[in-house]
Design a protein around this motif. Structure first.
Motif, PDB file in Angstrom:
ATOM      1  N   GLU A 150      -3.727   1.180  -3.139  1.00  0.00           N
ATOM      2  CA  GLU A 150      -3.811   1.072  -1.672  1.00  0.00           C
ATOM      3  C   GLU A 150      -5.205   0.665  -1.204  1.00  0.00           C
ATOM      4  OE1 GLU A 150      -3.081   0.313   1.714  1.00  0.00           O
ATOM      5  OE2 GLU A 150      -1.328   1.015   0.612  1.00  0.00           O
ATOM      6  N   HIS A 154       4.193   5.626  -2.380  1.00  0.00           N
ATOM      7  CA  HIS A 154       3.338   4.539  -1.922  1.00  0.00           C
ATOM      8  C   HIS A 154       4.177   3.336  -1.482  1.00  0.00           C
ATOM      9  CE1 HIS A 154       0.955   0.834  -2.344  1.00  0.00           C
ATOM     10  NE2 HIS A 154       0.091   1.552  -1.643  1.00  0.00           N
ATOM     11  N   ARG A 194       4.095   1.788   2.200  1.00  0.00           N
ATOM     12  CA  ARG A 194       3.662   0.407   2.358  1.00  0.00           C
ATOM     13  C   ARG A 194       4.738  -0.409   3.086  1.00  0.00           C
ATOM     14  NH1 ARG A 194      -0.347  -2.921   3.503  1.00  0.00           N
ATOM     15  NH2 ARG A 194      -1.936  -1.743   2.502  1.00  0.00           N
TER      16      ARG A 194
END
Length: 150
Positions: free
Chosen positions: A29, A128, A132
């Motif tokens: 990230e 994640h 995202r």
């Protein structure tokens, strides 16, 4: 994470898992601003701070716990007070692996999680990927919508 949300044993925090989760967030990230632990001597939570959040939020944070029993909580909170979380722990209100949707992440609103994997790196990658997708699509409905991410 509300400790009262858990009906069974969560287990002691597993520091090597938190370290792996931290490393993955830093690798995956680009808007990670900082990572820290709630206690340097005996950490019980990893905090991952982001320089942006979902929607109009100017910043966000994940508060993450992972236990020796493979139980976890990935709790998102942002500057607009939006909360949601992916959890795995025994409870009386939902399947062991579940998702508390935004904006409050209320205990009573838990629903089955789209995350079926249980290994620390895969769960982290799945959370994640969901974050995202919601971030890029500006759509919180994408948070628990994938078919067995990552």
């Amino acid at each position: 994470m509300n400790e009262d949300d858990r009906a069974g044993e969560f287990g002691p925090i597993y520091l090597p898992a938190l370290q792996r989760i931290r490393d993955l967030w830093l690798e995956l990230e680009p808007i990670v601003e900082a990572t820290s632990y709630d206690d340097v001597v005996a950490p019980t939570e990893l905090q991952v701070s982001l320089s942006d959040g979902l929607g109009d939020a100017e910043s966000a944070r994940f508060d993450i716990q992972w236990s020796e029993l493979g139980m976890y909580s990935f709790h998102y909170v942002d500057s607009d007070d939006v909360n949601w979380r992916f959890d795995r722990h025994p409870n009386t209100h939902s399947p062991e692996t579940h998702f508390h949707p935004p904006p409050e992440a209320a205990t009573t609103a838990a629903e089955p999680s789209c995350i079926d994997v249980t290994e620390v790196s895969l769960v982290t990658r799945a959370v994640h990927a969901m974050w995202r997708a919601a971030y890029e699509g500006d759509d919180v409905d994408q948070l628990n919508s994938a078919s067995n991410p990552p």
